[in-house]
Design a protein around this motif. Structure first.
Motif, PDB file in Angstrom:
ATOM      1  N   HIS A 141      29.895  42.012  60.346  1.00 20.77           N
ATOM      2  CA  HIS A 141      30.630  41.587  61.533  1.00 20.77           C
ATOM      3  C   HIS A 141      30.371  40.098  61.828  1.00 20.77           C
ATOM      4  O   HIS A 141      31.312  39.324  62.017  1.00 20.77           O
ATOM      5  CB  HIS A 141      30.216  42.457  62.725  1.00 20.77           C
ATOM      6  CG  HIS A 141      30.993  42.203  63.981  1.00 20.77           C
ATOM      7  ND1 HIS A 141      31.830  43.138  64.530  1.00 20.77           N
ATOM      8  CD2 HIS A 141      31.055  41.123  64.790  1.00 20.77           C
ATOM      9  CE1 HIS A 141      32.381  42.630  65.634  1.00 20.77           C
ATOM     10  NE2 HIS A 141      31.915  41.410  65.818  1.00 20.77           N
ATOM     11  N   HIS A 193      32.774  36.597  61.337  1.00 21.35           N
ATOM     12  CA  HIS A 193      33.057  35.607  62.395  1.00 21.35           C
ATOM     13  C   HIS A 193      32.940  34.174  61.873  1.00 21.35           C
ATOM     14  O   HIS A 193      33.459  33.244  62.492  1.00 21.35           O
ATOM     15  CB  HIS A 193      32.104  35.787  63.577  1.00 21.35           C
ATOM     16  CG  HIS A 193      32.561  36.822  64.558  1.00 21.35           C
ATOM     17  ND1 HIS A 193      33.867  36.926  64.986  1.00 21.35           N
ATOM     18  CD2 HIS A 193      31.884  37.803  65.208  1.00 21.35           C
ATOM     19  CE1 HIS A 193      33.975  37.919  65.852  1.00 21.35           C
ATOM     20  NE2 HIS A 193      32.774  38.479  66.000  1.00 21.35           N
ATOM     21  N   HIS A 249      38.097  37.943  67.734  1.00 28.87           N
ATOM     22  CA  HIS A 249      38.306  39.338  67.346  1.00 28.87           C
ATOM     23  C   HIS A 249      39.796  39.575  67.085  1.00 28.87           C
ATOM     24  O   HIS A 249      40.370  40.555  67.525  1.00 28.87           O
ATOM     25  CB  HIS A 249      37.768  40.288  68.415  1.00 28.87           C
ATOM     26  CG  HIS A 249      36.261  40.307  68.476  1.00 28.87           C
ATOM     27  ND1 HIS A 249      35.546  39.926  69.586  1.00 28.87           N
ATOM     28  CD2 HIS A 249      35.334  40.641  67.538  1.00 28.87           C
ATOM     29  CE1 HIS A 249      34.247  40.021  69.332  1.00 28.87           C
ATOM     30  NE2 HIS A 249      34.092  40.457  68.101  1.00 28.87           N
ATOM     31  N   PHE A 300      40.556  38.938  61.785  1.00 30.28           N
ATOM     32  CA  PHE A 300      39.120  39.231  61.742  1.00 30.28           C
ATOM     33  C   PHE A 300      38.895  40.697  61.365  1.00 30.28           C
ATOM     34  O   PHE A 300      38.141  41.007  60.441  1.00 30.28           O
ATOM     35  CB  PHE A 300      38.470  38.923  63.102  1.00 30.28           C
ATOM     36  CG  PHE A 300      37.074  39.490  63.257  1.00 30.28           C
ATOM     37  CD1 PHE A 300      35.980  38.815  62.746  1.00 30.28           C
ATOM     38  CD2 PHE A 300      36.864  40.711  63.895  1.00 30.28           C
ATOM     39  CE1 PHE A 300      34.698  39.339  62.869  1.00 30.28           C
ATOM     40  CE2 PHE A 300      35.587  41.239  64.019  1.00 30.28           C
ATOM     41  CZ  PHE A 300      34.503  40.548  63.508  1.00 30.28           C
TER      42      PHE A 300
END
Ligand SMILES: [Zn+2]
Length: 242
Positions: free
Chosen positions: A188, A192, A198, A202
């Motif tokens: 995660h 980024h 988000h 992504f």
């Protein structure tokens, strides 16, 4: 402190008035339930909004009633990724900690029982530095991004973070979660570095690299409270994600 009735129990919460917010929002923190509400919404309406989320809140029972910190004692089993390590404690004037997860041992020398928990946390933080460095290396090729710095923290509201300058940070507490869950947080945060938001792009990247990420993040949502109170607060660790 205001309270709301959930499953027949009065649950205290902290109410924060936020002139900029448009909705009643609930956050679970290690200190308990925190509610932020627009300035003009009357308290009775805030209460109704919180009560309407009863099912969601009851899934986080452990956060609503944070366990008192338990003294960590000699012979206790401490969670470590998919297994556990045995804590060895001896009394010594000079505090020290030696963590050997590969041997299933964490040895602590402490002047008094109160010193044990901080020493254990320090040992986990050190182990986390190595583990997350390796996990970032392992995941970087698939994600297509590599952090230029990794730090280990104990943030109250999230498990990992990423800066626009290309550094990432992780909570040492993830070393008490199933390895898959900690790996998901690595994916995660590295994703980024590619998309600093988000957005759909992504999540498409996370989906591609980590097809099972929904079960893994659900585990964190459901058992984050346990991670905050561990180690030493049973029962745990909760079963890994399906
Ligand atoms: Zn994120």
């Amino acid at each position: 402190m205001p309270e709301v009735m959930l499953a027949g129990r009065a649950v205290p919460y902290t109410l924060v008035r936020n002139p900029r917010s448009r909705h009643v929002r609930m956050t679970l923190t290690p200190e308990g339930l925190r509610v932020s509400a627009p300035t003009r919404v009357p308290e009775a309406e805030v209460q109704r909004a919180v009560a309407s989320k009863e099912r969601w809140l009851l899934r986080h029972r452990e956060l609503l009633h944070p366990a008192a910190p338990v003294l960590l004692e000699d012979g206790m089993a401490l969670p470590f990724l998919d297994g556990e390590v045995e804590l060895g404690v001896r009394t010594a004037g000079r505090p020290s900690a030696v963590f050997r997860p590969e041997e299933g041992r964490l040895m602590v020398a402490a002047p008094s029982p109160d010193h044990v928990r901080p020493l254990v946390e320090r040992a986990y933080r050190r182990a986390a530095r190595d583990w997350f460095a390796q996990a970032c290396d392992a995941v970087a090729p698939a994600v297509g991004a590599r952090p230029n710095a990794i730090s280990i923290r104990d943030p109250r509201t999230r498990w990992g973070s990423c800066s626009a300058r290309g550094s990432v940070s992780f909570s040492w507490r993830l070393l008490m979660a199933p390895a898959r869950v900690a790996e998901y947080v690595v994916v995660h945060e590295l994703a980024h570095l590619v998309h600093l938001d988000h957005s759909a792009r992504f999540w498409a990247l996370v989906d591609a690299v980590r097809p099972a990420h929904r079960a893994e993040s659900a585990w964190l949502r459901d058992h984050g409270g346990w991670l905050w109170s561990a180690p030493g607060t049973g029962p745990g660790p909760p079963a890994p994600p399906d």
